[in-house]
Design a protein around this motif. Structure first.
Motif, PDB file in Angstrom:
ATOM      1  N   ALA A   1      47.084  27.742  37.473  1.00 48.93           N
ATOM      2  CA  ALA A   1      45.906  28.412  36.923  1.00 48.93           C
ATOM      3  C   ALA A   1      44.787  28.452  37.962  1.00 48.93           C
ATOM      4  CB  ALA A   1      45.430  27.700  35.666  1.00 48.93           C
ATOM      5  N   GLY A   2      44.612  27.351  38.696  1.00 45.97           N
ATOM      6  CA  GLY A   2      43.604  27.325  39.748  1.00 45.97           C
ATOM      7  C   GLY A   2      43.897  28.329  40.839  1.00 45.97           C
ATOM      8  N   LEU A   3      45.155  28.417  41.238  1.00 45.18           N
ATOM      9  CA  LEU A   3      45.548  29.382  42.264  1.00 45.18           C
ATOM     10  C   LEU A   3      45.342  30.810  41.770  1.00 45.18           C
ATOM     11  CD1 LEU A   3      46.752  29.884  45.045  1.00 45.18           C
ATOM     12  CD2 LEU A   3      49.034  29.694  44.026  1.00 45.18           C
ATOM     13  N   HIS A   4      45.678  31.060  40.520  1.00 43.29           N
ATOM     14  CA  HIS A   4      45.478  32.377  39.904  1.00 43.29           C
ATOM     15  C   HIS A   4      43.995  32.769  39.957  1.00 43.29           C
ATOM     16  CE1 HIS A   4      45.629  35.633  36.970  1.00 43.29           C
ATOM     17  NE2 HIS A   4      44.837  34.955  36.152  1.00 43.29           N
ATOM     18  N   LEU A   5      43.106  31.831  39.670  1.00 37.86           N
ATOM     19  CA  LEU A   5      41.672  32.113  39.685  1.00 37.86           C
ATOM     20  C   LEU A   5      41.173  32.385  41.105  1.00 37.86           C
ATOM     21  CD1 LEU A   5      40.366  29.451  37.147  1.00 37.86           C
ATOM     22  CD2 LEU A   5      40.477  31.922  36.811  1.00 37.86           C
ATOM     23  N   GLU A   6      41.683  31.662  42.069  1.00 34.84           N
ATOM     24  CA  GLU A   6      41.265  31.890  43.451  1.00 34.84           C
ATOM     25  C   GLU A   6      41.732  33.254  43.952  1.00 34.84           C
ATOM     26  OE1 GLU A   6      41.857  28.995  46.426  1.00 34.84           O
ATOM     27  OE2 GLU A   6      40.403  27.619  45.541  1.00 34.84           O
ATOM     28  N   GLU A   7      42.973  33.608  43.637  1.00 37.85           N
ATOM     29  CA  GLU A   7      43.544  34.840  44.168  1.00 37.85           C
ATOM     30  C   GLU A   7      43.010  36.088  43.462  1.00 37.85           C
ATOM     31  OE1 GLU A   7      47.856  33.245  45.840  1.00 37.85           O
ATOM     32  OE2 GLU A   7      47.755  34.160  43.848  1.00 37.85           O
ATOM     33  N   LYS A   8      42.814  36.008  42.148  1.00 40.32           N
ATOM     34  CA  LYS A   8      42.432  37.210  41.394  1.00 40.32           C
ATOM     35  C   LYS A   8      40.935  37.316  41.147  1.00 40.32           C
ATOM     36  CE  LYS A   8      43.673  40.004  37.383  1.00 40.32           C
ATOM     37  NZ  LYS A   8      44.593  40.186  36.239  1.00 40.32           N
ATOM     38  N   TYR A   9      40.256  36.179  40.983  1.00 45.84           N
ATOM     39  CA  TYR A   9      38.846  36.225  40.602  1.00 45.84           C
ATOM     40  C   TYR A   9      37.925  35.591  41.645  1.00 45.84           C
ATOM     41  CZ  TYR A   9      40.785  37.551  36.102  1.00 45.84           C
ATOM     42  OH  TYR A   9      41.468  38.204  35.099  1.00 45.84           O
ATOM     43  N   ASP A  10      38.475  35.244  42.787  1.00 48.67           N
ATOM     44  CA  ASP A  10      37.692  34.736  43.912  1.00 48.67           C
ATOM     45  C   ASP A  10      36.938  33.452  43.594  1.00 48.67           C
ATOM     46  OD1 ASP A  10      37.029  35.015  46.614  1.00 48.67           O
ATOM     47  OD2 ASP A  10      35.080  35.885  46.133  1.00 48.67           O
TER      48      ASP A  10
END
Length: 236
Positions: free
Chosen positions: A121-130
């Motif tokens: 989830a953390g990686l998803h937030l970094e990649e998609k929502y900066d």
């Protein structure tokens, strides 16, 4: 079904300096993280504490229904271990965005399979929502394939001194892969209550489980765990 609530130990509700998320694994009950949440509140001022159950809670479920719940949850965990993203990861990311859009410090703490969802989830937030500066702690978590990426530098894997069968599952590196060759930034072993064995040991990391070491010094699982997290990431 993903379930969530804001811990009563939160010391902030809006525009919080720190937001901490606990992620539950399988067969977890609503109050499992409250001892640890009370310690978070002591160490991180102005903090909101949110608990996420990616696989649902076990409260009020017994008998054959509990067996059915476990079977469903294990199937979902197996999916999350091998896929980069799942509905549970996306749902967790949305919950994080709702509670922590403007925070200075974002800490994700996962137990068992919850550690897998926390990391992804953390990686998803970094990649998609900066999102930037997310710190992830996985405790008693199965291993899963990791890409060799800078994000891993803020990923800490914590185990106990007793053999925990869950931590023996999986591996960080995929044999023969040129992509999945990563590892956590830190792998740490802590001493937890040695009187717990087997599944009780696995379930007790976040609990107020008091014990005495060989030097007759008292310890509490939840205190020692959160103290180590705070030592590694004291925040701003």
């Amino acid at each position: 079904m993903t379930e969530t609530f804001v811990s009563s130990y939160s010391t902030c509700s809006n525009n919080c300096r720190t937001v901490v998320f606990f992620f539950a694994g399988v067969l977890t009950y609503r109050n499992n993280f409250e001892d640890a949440a009370s310690e978070i509140a002591l160490r991180y001022p102005n903090a909101k504490i949110v608990v996420i159950f990616p696989y649902g809670m076990a409260n009020g479920i017994a008998g054959s229904s509990l067996i059915h719940l476990l079977a469903r949850q294990l199937t979902q965990v197996g999916y999350d271990l091998v896929r980069e993203q799942s509905r549970r990861v996306v749902n967790a990311g949305q919950i994080i965005r709702e509670h922590a859009a403007d925070t200075d410090q974002l800490i994700l703490i996962g137990h068992s399979a919850g550690g897998v969802v926390a990391y992804k989830a953390g990686l998803h937030l970094e990649e998609k929502y900066d999102f930037r500066g997310i710190h992830v702690f996985a405790v008693g978590c199965p291993k899963f394939y990791l890409k060799d990426i800078p994000y891993n530098e803020r990923f800490t894997y914590i185990t106990g001194q007793n053999p925990d069968r869950i931590t023996r599952i999986g591996s960080w590196r995929k044999p023969g892969s040129r992509v999945y060759r990563g590892s956590p930034g830190r792998e740490i072993q802590l001493d937890f209550n040695p009187h717990h064995q087997g599944w009780r040991f696995h379930a007790s990391y976040f609990l107020k489980s008091v014990w005495m070491d060989s030097n007759e010094a008292f310890h509490t699982n939840s205190v020692d765990l959160v103290s180590k997290i705070h030592e590694l990431y004291p925040g701003n």
